[in-house]
Design a protein around this motif. Structure first.
Motif, short mmCIF file in Angstrom:
data_model
loop_
_atom_site.label_atom_id
_atom_site.label_comp_id
_atom_site.label_asym_id
_atom_site.label_seq_id
_atom_site.Cartn_x
_atom_site.Cartn_y
_atom_site.Cartn_z
N ILE A 163 16.17 -7.75 2.94
CA ILE A 163 14.90 -7.52 2.07
C ILE A 163 13.70 -6.92 2.90
CG2 ILE A 163 12.99 -8.71 0.60
CD1 ILE A 163 15.17 -10.47 -0.12
N TYR A 164 13.55 -7.33 4.16
CA TYR A 164 12.68 -6.94 5.05
C TYR A 164 12.94 -5.44 5.39
CZ TYR A 164 10.06 -6.13 9.59
OH TYR A 164 9.04 -5.86 10.47
N ARG A 165 14.15 -5.08 5.59
CA ARG A 165 14.40 -3.62 5.97
C ARG A 165 14.14 -2.86 4.84
NH1 ARG A 165 20.34 -4.68 8.89
NH2 ARG A 165 19.60 -5.06 10.84
N PHE A 183 11.55 0.25 4.62
CA PHE A 183 11.88 1.83 4.15
C PHE A 183 10.88 2.32 3.15
CE2 PHE A 183 14.02 4.02 0.75
CZ PHE A 183 14.42 5.14 1.41
N TYR A 184 10.47 1.12 2.25
CA TYR A 184 9.44 1.55 1.17
C TYR A 184 7.87 1.79 1.76
CZ TYR A 184 12.79 1.34 -2.56
OH TYR A 184 14.06 1.56 -3.46
N SER A 185 7.83 1.07 2.78
CA SER A 185 6.42 1.08 3.36
C SER A 185 6.52 2.81 4.26
CB SER A 185 6.36 0.23 4.68
OG SER A 185 5.91 -1.04 3.84
N LYS A 186 7.60 3.18 4.93
CA LYS A 186 7.64 4.32 5.50
C LYS A 186 7.55 5.35 4.59
CE LYS A 186 8.45 2.98 9.88
NZ LYS A 186 7.60 3.28 10.99
N MET A 187 8.17 5.16 3.44
CA MET A 187 7.98 6.24 2.25
C MET A 187 6.44 6.23 1.84
SD MET A 187 9.70 8.53 0.77
CE MET A 187 9.30 9.59 -0.57
N MET A 188 5.69 5.44 1.65
CA MET A 188 4.24 5.28 1.53
C MET A 188 3.62 6.09 2.38
SD MET A 188 3.43 1.24 0.24
CE MET A 188 1.83 1.58 0.63
N ASN A 189 3.94 5.74 3.71
CA ASN A 189 3.17 6.57 4.73
C ASN A 189 3.58 8.06 4.59
OD1 ASN A 189 2.09 4.24 5.81
ND2 ASN A 189 3.58 4.03 7.25
N LEU A 208 -0.10 8.48 -7.69
CA LEU A 208 0.61 7.31 -8.50
C LEU A 208 1.62 6.64 -7.76
CD1 LEU A 208 0.91 6.09 -11.07
CD2 LEU A 208 2.16 8.16 -11.84
N CYS A 209 2.47 7.84 -6.97
CA CYS A 209 3.84 7.36 -6.38
C CYS A 209 3.36 6.30 -5.27
CB CYS A 209 4.37 8.71 -5.75
SG CYS A 209 5.16 9.70 -6.94
N PHE A 210 2.29 6.79 -4.32
CA PHE A 210 1.80 5.65 -3.56
C PHE A 210 1.50 4.27 -3.93
CE2 PHE A 210 -1.31 3.49 -0.73
CZ PHE A 210 -0.89 3.83 0.43
N THR A 211 0.92 4.25 -5.21
CA THR A 211 0.57 3.04 -5.78
C THR A 211 1.70 2.28 -6.17
OG1 THR A 211 -1.40 3.91 -6.63
CG2 THR A 211 -0.66 2.03 -7.82
N VAL A 238 6.36 -2.68 -2.32
CA VAL A 238 6.53 -3.40 -1.22
C VAL A 238 5.77 -4.85 -1.15
CG1 VAL A 238 5.41 -3.25 1.13
CG2 VAL A 238 6.26 -1.17 0.10
N ALA A 239 5.07 -5.12 -2.08
CA ALA A 239 4.19 -6.35 -2.34
C ALA A 239 5.23 -7.13 -2.93
CB ALA A 239 3.14 -6.23 -3.15
N ASN A 240 6.25 -6.71 -3.87
CA ASN A 240 7.09 -7.41 -4.51
C ASN A 240 8.22 -7.82 -3.40
OD1 ASN A 240 5.96 -7.66 -6.96
ND2 ASN A 240 7.02 -5.78 -7.60
#
Length: 98
Positions: free
Chosen positions: A64-66, A70-76, A15-18, A24-26
């Motif tokens: 915004i890119y940073r 950051f959120y992409s790294k958290m997903m990983n 759920l957190c990943f989703t 990230v998409a937003n």
């Protein structure tokens, strides 16, 4: 009382990943819109604060890119942690069954 066989709630991790993937998409969408704002503002405004707003709008996509990174790294991190804990749970279950 049944023994707990895992230290990770994989459903919550998924759920957190989703949720993070939605963020990230937003953020990606916001990045694209922020890039467009620079030219749109230049065409629409000629006031006293033009240079300050231009500086802000120029740096906005970078910030915004940073955040997106950051959120992409958290997903990983969540994905790798969940996979690692799942593997550990599987190994522990295998050892306990022997």
């Amino acid at each position: 009382m049944a023994a707990k066989t895992t230290v990770c709630n994989h459903e919550v991790m998924a759920l957190c990943f989703t949720e993070l993937s939605i963020i990230v998409a937003n953020l990606h969408s916001a990045y694209e819109k922020a890039e467009q704002l620079i030219s749109e503002f230049d065409e629409a405004y000629e006031g006293d604060a033009k240079s300050e707003v231009d500086m802000f709008l120029t740096s906005l996509p970078i910030h915004i890119y940073r955040l997106e990174l950051f959120y992409s790294k958290m997903m990983n991190f969540i994905m790798m942690t969940s996979l690692s804990l799942m593997e550990n749970d599987t190994q522990m279950a295998d050892k306990m069954e022997r």
